[in-house]
Every structure is written in structure tokens, then in C-alpha cells.
Design a protein around this motif. Structure first.
Motif, PDB file in Angstrom:
ATOM      1  N   LYS A  90       0.842  -1.208   0.000  1.00 42.90           N
ATOM      2  CA  LYS A  90       0.000   0.000   0.000  1.00 42.90           C
ATOM      3  C   LYS A  90       0.874   1.253   0.000  1.00 42.90           C
ATOM      4  O   LYS A  90       1.526   1.568   0.998  1.00 42.90           O
ATOM      5  CB  LYS A  90      -0.896  -0.037   1.243  1.00 42.90           C
TER       6      LYS A  90
ATOM      7  N   THR B  41      -9.338  13.750   1.510  1.00 44.82           N
ATOM      8  CA  THR B  41     -10.393  12.821   1.910  1.00 44.82           C
ATOM      9  C   THR B  41      -9.823  11.782   2.880  1.00 44.82           C
ATOM     10  O   THR B  41      -8.608  11.672   3.029  1.00 44.82           O
ATOM     11  CB  THR B  41     -10.973  12.097   0.669  1.00 44.82           C
TER      12      THR B  41
ATOM     13  N   LYS C  86      -3.053  11.697   5.580  1.00 48.64           N
ATOM     14  CA  LYS C  86      -2.799  12.920   6.353  1.00 48.64           C
ATOM     15  C   LYS C  86      -2.166  12.598   7.707  1.00 48.64           C
ATOM     16  O   LYS C  86      -1.181  13.224   8.110  1.00 48.64           O
ATOM     17  CB  LYS C  86      -4.110  13.711   6.566  1.00 48.64           C
ATOM     18  N   SER C  87      -2.744  11.620   8.408  1.00 46.48           N
ATOM     19  CA  SER C  87      -2.195  11.272   9.728  1.00 46.48           C
ATOM     20  C   SER C  87      -0.793  10.676   9.574  1.00 46.48           C
ATOM     21  O   SER C  87       0.101  10.962  10.379  1.00 46.48           O
ATOM     22  CB  SER C  87      -3.108  10.285  10.456  1.00 46.48           C
ATOM     23  N   VAL C  88      -0.608   9.879   8.541  1.00 44.86           N
ATOM     24  CA  VAL C  88       0.715   9.282   8.278  1.00 44.86           C
ATOM     25  C   VAL C  88       1.743  10.400   8.060  1.00 44.86           C
ATOM     26  O   VAL C  88       2.865  10.337   8.567  1.00 44.86           O
ATOM     27  CB  VAL C  88       0.642   8.318   7.060  1.00 44.86           C
TER      28      VAL C  88
ATOM     29  N   GLN D 147      -5.493  12.733  16.603  1.00 48.36           N
ATOM     30  CA  GLN D 147      -6.879  12.717  16.132  1.00 48.36           C
ATOM     31  C   GLN D 147      -7.818  12.239  17.260  1.00 48.36           C
ATOM     32  O   GLN D 147      -8.863  12.822  17.475  1.00 48.36           O
ATOM     33  CB  GLN D 147      -6.937  11.776  14.924  1.00 48.36           C
TER      34      GLN D 147
END
Ligand SMILES: Nc1ncnc2c1ncn2[C@@H]1O[C@H](COP(=O)(O)OP(=O)(O)OP(=O)(O)O)[C@@H](O)[C@H]1O
Ligand SMILES: [Mg+2]
Length: 245
Positions: A14, A35, A40-42, A85
């Protein structure tokens, strides 16, 4: 202050970040929109060193991160506060001790009095007073999120990384958090990277907006220029923001 140069990160087959490049200046407020599942968190976790890129360079204040030793990461985590988050508080510690935890770790010489004052100030900043002795499971999700923000502010970082700071908050708390991010930037010159789905907030407080899609940067522009973007995903984000006005 922060430079990403062709950063790539995969998990097995991935490919999540497929070559991300951008620069962020001191005291800038940069929103990263995209989206769900787009990485984004990665991306944020790569900045603080919770994840390491497979290739590419991440520069922080003139130092390339792959040259970092463990002690450099410790220094980085003090300068670079991340608000996750999901609140991730210690359920078995009171709100006071959750916030004091980082202060004790990063400023071991602090007196009890100094710690108490700082905890109180940080709770005031996020508009929570008098909940020091509560345990996280006793307060709402929105309150836990703000406690987790207070816990990060308590370390007095000069770079703040927010992973969806206002998702799940009511409109009044959302406004307060956004206002706080702006205030930190103007008063303390804190650099903020805010990951969000919320174009409305981004248009309100960002200096610049970076839009990610499928692991690539598809826009990186000022609010004025973002509003003129023709990219379909950006147009969709804008439509939604205007509909919620
Ligand atoms: N530690 C990990 N191991 C394997 N896969 C991971 C890991 N962390 C993230 N991923 C995968 O990377 C992709 C991007 O995840 P990420 O959490 O960065 O998305 P996101 O843009 O933050 O989404 P959201 O808006 O829902 O928070 C997802 O497909 C996720 O399953
Ligand atoms: Mg995320």
C-alpha cells in the motif's frame, strides 16, 4: 522551518505517500486537507518521528531527520507538539496529571507550584476550568479532545501539529480552538500544521492550504488562490464549505 522533499511511505503493497514535497515557514498556519484515508495522519507522524519515510527528506530547522539520533527525537518531541486525532489520554490519571505528565517529563526542574499554574493556564486556554480532578472517562469526548490539546500546549512547543483538532466538537468549541491556533501564531509565533476535512475552518484561519489526494499534493496555495482552484476535489471541498456557511 519544515521542508518535505519527495517523501514516500508505503505499508507493504500500500503506497500511502507517493512523493510529497512542500515547505512551511515559521509562524505559518498551514491546513492539510484531503479525503479520508489519503495519508494525512501518516504525514504528521512522519514529522514527529512516530513513522519514518521510506525515502525522501524531511528537514526541520536546517537538520535532516534521517540524521537524527534518539536524543534529537527527544528534543524534537519537546519542540514539536502533536495533538492526536483521538484524545489518547491516560484513563487512570486525572486531567491534572495527564497535563502535568509532559511538563514533568520535559521540564523536570519545575516545582509543584509552577506545574499547577501551567496546568490551570492551559485548561483556561481551551476553555475548561475546574475539571483537574476528573478522570478522562468522566468527561465528554469533546472535553477529552480539548484536554489533549491543553496537554500539548503545556509543553510549550514552537511547532504544533494538529490531527483534526475540531472534529467532534460543537461549533462554539470549534471557534475557540481555531481562534486559539491563530492567537498562538501571532503572539508566540507558533508554527501550526492542521490536518482537517474542514475547508470552512481552513478558509477562516489558514495562511496556506495544502490539498492531498491519493498520496500526492494536488494544491498548495494561499486561501485566495485556493478559492480560484479548478481541481475537482478542491471545488467539491469549497462547495461544501460554502453550503455550511
Ligand atoms: N501503521 C500502519 N500500518 C499499515 N497501514 C497503515 C498504518 N497507518 C496508516 N495506514 C494506512 O495508510 C492509509 C492512510 O492512513 P491515514 O490514517 O494517514 O489517513 P487519513 O488521511 O489520516 O484519514 P482520516 O481522514 O480518515 O483520518 C490508510 O489506508 C491506512 O490504512
Ligand atoms: Mg487521519
Amino acid at each position: 522551518m519544515i521542508i518535505f522533499s519527495d517523501v514516500k511511505k508505503s505499508f507493504g503493497e500500500k503506497h500511502v505517500l507517493k512523493g510529497i514535497s512542500f515547505q512551511i515557514k515559521k509562524a505559518e498556519i498551514v491546513f492539510i486537507l484531503g479525503t479520508s484515508g489519503t495519508g494525512k495522519s501518516v504525514l504528521l507522524k512522519n514529522i514527529v518521528g512516530l513513522l519514518r519515510p521510506d525515502s525522501g527528506e524531511i528537514w526541520i530547522d536546517g537538520q535532516e531527520k534521517s540524521t537524527f539520533k534518539e536524543k534529537d527525537f527527544m528534543g524534537l518531541r519537546k519542540r514539536c507538539g502533536m495533538v492526536f486525532q483521538h484524545p489518547a489520554l491516560f484513563d487512570s490519571l486525572t486531567v491534572f496529571d495527564n497535563i502535568a505528565f509532559g511538563i514533568r517529563k520535559h521540564y523536570p526542574k519545575s516545582t509543584h507550584q509552577e506545574i499547577s499554574e501551567r496546568v490551570k493556564n492551559c485548561l483556561e486556554l481551551v476553555n475548561l476550568n475546574g475539571i483537574e480532578s476528573k478522570f478522562p472517562p468522566e468527561i465528554s469526548y469533546g472535553m477529552q479532545k480539548r484536554v489533549s490539546l491543553a496537554r500539548t500546549l503545556a509543553i510549550q512547543p514552537d511547532i504544533l501539529l494538529f490531527d483534526e483538532p475540531t472534529t467532534g466538537l460543537d461549533p462554539i468549541s470549534t471557534n475557540k480552538v481555531n481562534h486559539l491556533i491563530q492567537e498562538l501564531s501571532t503572539k508566540l509565533h507558533t508554527t501550526s500544521i492542521v490536518v482537517s476535512h474542514d475547508m470552512h475552518c481552513a478558509l477562516d484561519i489558514a495562511d496556506r492550504i495544502i490539498v492531498l489526494d491519493k498520496g500526492l499534493v494536488i494544491e498548495n496555495a494561499s486561501v485566495e488562490d485556493i478559492k480560484k482552484s479548478k481541481h475537482p476535489l478542491v471545488v467539491d471541498f469549497l462547495k461544501e464549505a460554502l453550503a455550511n456557511e
